[in-house]
Enzyme design. Structure first.
Site, PDB file in Angstrom:
ATOM      1  NE  ARG A 170      16.109  19.506  35.815  1.00 10.44           N
ATOM      2  CZ  ARG A 170      15.589  20.552  35.207  1.00 10.44           C
ATOM      3  NH1 ARG A 170      14.883  20.386  34.114  1.00 10.44           N
ATOM      4  NH2 ARG A 170      15.751  21.770  35.686  1.00 10.44           N
ATOM      5  CG  ASN A 222      17.038  20.282  29.355  1.00  8.11           C
ATOM      6  OD1 ASN A 222      16.549  20.943  28.446  1.00  8.11           O
ATOM      7  ND2 ASN A 222      17.044  20.689  30.614  1.00  8.11           N
ATOM      8  CD  GLU A 223      19.130  24.376  31.352  1.00 12.03           C
ATOM      9  OE1 GLU A 223      19.084  23.957  32.525  1.00 12.03           O
ATOM     10  OE2 GLU A 223      18.708  25.487  31.000  1.00 12.03           O
ATOM     11  CB  CYS A 262      34.692   9.838  34.900  1.00 10.48           C
ATOM     12  SG  CYS A 262      33.022  10.018  34.230  1.00 10.48           S
ATOM     13  CD  GLU A 299      11.118  22.908  36.417  1.00  9.21           C
ATOM     14  OE1 GLU A 299      10.628  22.263  35.485  1.00  9.21           O
ATOM     15  OE2 GLU A 299      12.230  23.459  36.378  1.00  9.21           O
ATOM     16  CE  LYS A 300       3.255  22.427  44.259  1.00  6.83           C
ATOM     17  NZ  LYS A 300       4.617  21.946  44.609  1.00  6.83           N
ATOM     18  CG  PHE A 301       3.897  27.446  42.667  1.00  5.67           C
ATOM     19  CD1 PHE A 301       2.547  27.625  42.371  1.00  5.67           C
ATOM     20  CD2 PHE A 301       4.240  26.722  43.802  1.00  5.67           C
ATOM     21  CE1 PHE A 301       1.558  27.102  43.191  1.00  5.67           C
ATOM     22  CE2 PHE A 301       3.254  26.202  44.638  1.00  5.67           C
ATOM     23  CZ  PHE A 301       1.911  26.386  44.335  1.00  5.67           C
ATOM     24  CG  HIS A 302       9.286  27.911  36.013  1.00  9.17           C
ATOM     25  ND1 HIS A 302       9.045  28.579  34.834  1.00  9.17           N
ATOM     26  CD2 HIS A 302      10.607  28.009  36.244  1.00  9.17           C
ATOM     27  CE1 HIS A 302      10.190  29.052  34.373  1.00  9.17           C
ATOM     28  NE2 HIS A 302      11.161  28.717  35.207  1.00  9.17           N
ATOM     29  CB  CYS A 313      28.338   8.346  34.547  1.00  6.55           C
ATOM     30  SG  CYS A 313      29.974   8.023  33.873  1.00  6.55           S
ATOM     31  CD  GLU A 327      14.666  25.555  29.118  1.00  7.20           C
ATOM     32  OE1 GLU A 327      14.741  26.088  30.249  1.00  7.20           O
ATOM     33  OE2 GLU A 327      14.978  24.377  28.926  1.00  7.20           O
TER      34      GLU A 327
HETATM   35  C1  GAL Z   1      15.973  25.148  32.784  1.00  6.94           C
HETATM   36  C2  GAL Z   1      15.597  23.723  32.395  1.00  6.94           C
HETATM   37  C3  GAL Z   1      14.098  23.556  32.286  1.00  6.94           C
HETATM   38  C4  GAL Z   1      13.415  24.164  33.487  1.00  6.94           C
HETATM   39  C5  GAL Z   1      13.827  25.612  33.616  1.00  6.94           C
HETATM   40  C6  GAL Z   1      13.190  26.336  34.769  1.00  6.94           C
HETATM   41  O1  GAL Z   1      17.236  25.235  33.313  1.00  6.94           O
HETATM   42  O2  GAL Z   1      16.182  23.376  31.174  1.00  6.94           O
HETATM   43  O3  GAL Z   1      13.787  22.181  32.182  1.00  6.94           O
HETATM   44  O4  GAL Z   1      13.761  23.457  34.627  1.00  6.94           O
HETATM   45  O5  GAL Z   1      15.210  25.675  33.803  1.00  6.94           O
HETATM   46  O6  GAL Z   1      13.602  27.681  34.820  1.00  6.94           O
END
Ligand code: GAL
Length: 682
Positions: A113, A151-152, A162, A355-358, A117, A307
């Site tokens: 992700r 996002n970010e 570019c 990200e299943k263990f986040h 561009c 976040e």
């Molecule tokens: C951020 C992101 C989220 C998630 C998170 C995990 O940088 O915006 O989607 O990935 O990190 O820590």
């Protein structure tokens, strides 16, 4: 613009219901658990593009309609993201131009992700279509709290589109004058002169002026992309728009984003559990505090924490659990520094993928019977009790200059030190003495308006952007106190060195000039001896890394080097200038120097502290003012019980969901990682 986003302290989370559509019982359970955890907002749609438009031009909003309906019935507001942070596979394969090109010239495969561009007209067109559809459908929904643009944002693209846009941007910047560009880039060096705009099509690190312009351009292009998204929404929705920024990310100059956003938010992932020594989280807290202050200062208004993890992250080499109480500590620290929202990544742990263990509010276990869920819901109820804090301001009389363009120039320059430059840590070292003492600080770029401040600390201000030296000089002349250090005033905005002696245009106000800069090997030290008793400091302080060899002109010597061939020469100076004074600290000194020196200056300038009382080590107070109250947060970053007293009368403390008068004669107990929330009428 609708203003209901300022009505309370929000407790929210990134919510990915699209991962669970086949399991309605889980979606149902989410609603119950959200109520239980006092969640007031859910951020949705961030990575939903493939679900919203599974095939080109075929849109499916029904599932999102029902998610929004359920959230609203459940009394949660929602933050709706534009989905541009992750593009669907069909689009990336059909339209390769939307995929980024690396600095090596390779078009990236469709992966992960955050890799589109920013210039591609096609991507912009696709993004505008989906954004507009979202805005038309949901833009006036009464439960829509804010727009979360993409996002970010981050990362460069080196595609021909570019480069073409870069060349146009340069033509405008240089008024179509290639000679000026060549002069600014000092491009005869290694035969890098440009004879046409079209030649400027690669990133060439030795030409520092070019590198800086490239970074400026990438910022410009990303802001332009973001504005393109906001423009797609605006005709259909007056709900405030923001984008989530990242701590420690300096790839884009965030200061340029701020004017285009209705409010600022950021994503914080401090390494809780990795404090300097077991049980003391204050170094981690320092990192978070500095960033909270930086993001708040961008608009001088409350920000949101979009976040944070209620538990672990999963992307660091080691991710320690947040010990009991640390989550509350970190959440209330956000509020203490001007935050009006604590939101999580993520609501529920995903079942598969990376990200299943986040950490999440709801773990794979799936219900409320976990430590993390318990801590989150107690916090949620406490945030409800703090609604009146929303919108309260922070009034700072001190600014620390932290300028991304300056950082870029320091990263580029090859000089006496090419490792261990650490401008970020140095800035935090100079910020810490104020933070420890509860003195509010703004963290600002060098182009900020300095008039609200009594004291400005500008560590390692290597690059002086146009007008900065002039503004600083006039501000000191009018009575300001400036502190700057070694490795300041060396180069202009093109990274061209000032001729005639450093620190260039700051020479007059500082009353010194720097002839040479010594770099010390990691095993070497010097020491700096205090000579002037007016500093109210004694003895010697260790110097490492950088030692400027300076000559005083109008400045007065406060401390001198003790060793090496420059023993006896000036190491700390002050120059009285107009109604103000300017200090120069010529060497990187041990942090106890900053601590004592800035404590002395703060006392001298009578800078107010959040709570006029001596607090134990690792206990920090912060203040906000608003809605008729002064709010003070006293945070214990220690894993051990601490206490404090205050002689200031009129405070109440929030305990067990009630405000009770604080007895000035009684000792206030702070359990491990506790925060005392105090308020008194203004
Ligand atoms: C951020 C992101 C989220 C998630 C998170 C995990 O940088 O915006 O989607 O990935 O990190 O820590």
């Amino acid at each position: 613009m609708t203003e209901n986003f300022r009505e309370k302290i929000w407790h929210g989370a990134d919510y990915n219901p699209e991962q669970w559509l086949e399991t309605p019982s889980i979606l149902e359970e989410d609603l119950r658990l959200m109520r239980l955890s006092h969640l007031s907002s859910a951020s949705i749609g961030i990575f939903s593009w493939a679900m919203l438009e599974p095939h080109e031009g075929e849109f499916h909003f029904e599932w999102l309609d029902s998610v929004i309906e359920n959230l609203s019935k459940n009394e949660q507001k929602f933050v709706l993201a534009t989905p541009s942070g992750a593009k669907p596979h069909w689009m990336a394969l059909r339209y390769p131009e939307i995929r980024r090109v690396t600095s090596g010239g390779q078009r990236e495969a469709q992966k992960a992700r955050h890799n589109h561009c920013p210039t591609s007209p096609l991507y912009r067109e696709k993004v505008a279509i989906i954004d507009e559809k979202l805005a038309r459908r949901y833009g006036n929904h009464p439960a829509l709290l804010a727009w979360h643009i993409s996002n970010e944002f981050g990362g460069d693209c080196h595609c021909d589109l570019c480069f073409g846009a870069f060349q146009n941007w340069l033509r405008e910047r240089y008024n179509d004058d290639l000679d000026t560009l060549n002069r600014n880039y000092w491009s005869r060096f290694w035969s890098h002169s440009y004879s046409s705009w079209e030649e400027i099509n690669f990133i060439d690190a030795p030409v520092h002026g070019l590198d800086l312009d490239w970074r400026r351009f990438m910022t410009h292009q990303t802001v332009d992309f973001m504005n393109h998204e906001i423009a797609a929404i605006r005709p259909h929705s007056q709900v405030p728009a923001t984008t989530n920024m990242m701590g420690d990310f300096t790839g884009l100059d965030y200061a340029q984003f701020a004017p285009h956003l209705d409010f600022i938010c950021w994503d914080a992932y401090p390494q809780w559990g990795n404090g300097d020594f077991l049980g003391d989280e204050s170094e981690v807290g320092l990192w978070a505090a500095f960033h909270h202050d930086m993001f708040r200062s961008m608009k001088g208004l409350p920000f949101w924490l979009m976040e944070c993890s209620p538990a672990q992250t999963n992307w660091r080499p080691v991710s320690k659990l947040k010990a009991p109480g640390v989550h509350r500590l970190s959440a209330l620290q956000t509020l203490a520094h001007g935050g009006d929202a604590v939101m999580y990544f993520q609501w529920r742990q995903s079942r598969g993928s990376s990200e299943k263990f986040h950490g999440a509010v709801v773990s794979h276990q799936g219900n409320e019977n976990t430590r993390v869920f318990g801590e989150v819901s107690v916090l949620g109820s406490e945030l409800e009790d703090l609604s009146a804090l929303a919108g309260a301001r922070t009034a700072a009389r001190v600014a620390v200059i932290y300028d991304f363009e300056n950082l870029w120039a320091i990263y580029d320059e090859q000089g006496p030190r090419n490792e261990g430059k650490n401008p970020e840590k140095t800035s935090r070292d100079f910020y810490k003495p104020f933070w420890k003492r509860g003195i509010s600080v703004d963290v600002v770029p060098s182009t900020a308006d300095f008039s609200p401040y009594q004291l400005i600390v500008a560590p390692m201000l290597y690059m002086l952007r146009p007008g900065v030296a002039e503004q600083l000089t006039e501000w000191v002349r009018a009575g300001g106190t400036l502190v700057t250090t070694y490795w300041s005033g060396l180069a202009d905005e093109n990274d061209l060195c000032f001729l005639g002696g450093f620190p260039g245009p700051l020479r007059e106000v500082l009353g010194i000039w720097v002839e040479e800069t010594d770099a010390l090997h990691p095993h070497q030290t010097n020491s700096v001896h205090i000579e002037d008793p007016t500093l109210q400091m004694e003895g010697a302080f260790e110097a490492r890394d950088y030692c400027d060899l300076i000559h005083t002109e109008t400045a007065h010597i406060l401390a001198t080097y003790e060793k090496d061939f420059y023993a006896g020469r000036a190491a700390v100076t002050v120059n009285k200038f107009g109604a103000g004074r300017a200090f120069y600290i010529a060497a990187r000194l041990e942090t106890s120097f900053q601590d004592q020196f800035l404590a002395h200056l703060s006392a001298d300038l009578q800078l107010p502290s959040a709570l006029n009382t001596q607090l134990p080590a690792g206990v920090v107070a912060q203040k906000r003012e608003g809605n008729g109250f002064e709010w003070v947060f006293v945070s214990n970053f220690n894993g051990s019980q601490q206490s404090f007293t205050t002689s200031q009368s009129g405070f109440e403390r929030l305990e067990n969901r009630a405000w009770s008068p604080l007895d000035t004669s009684a000792t206030q107990i702070l359990t491990p990682y506790d925060t005392a929330i105090l308020r008194r009428a203004l």
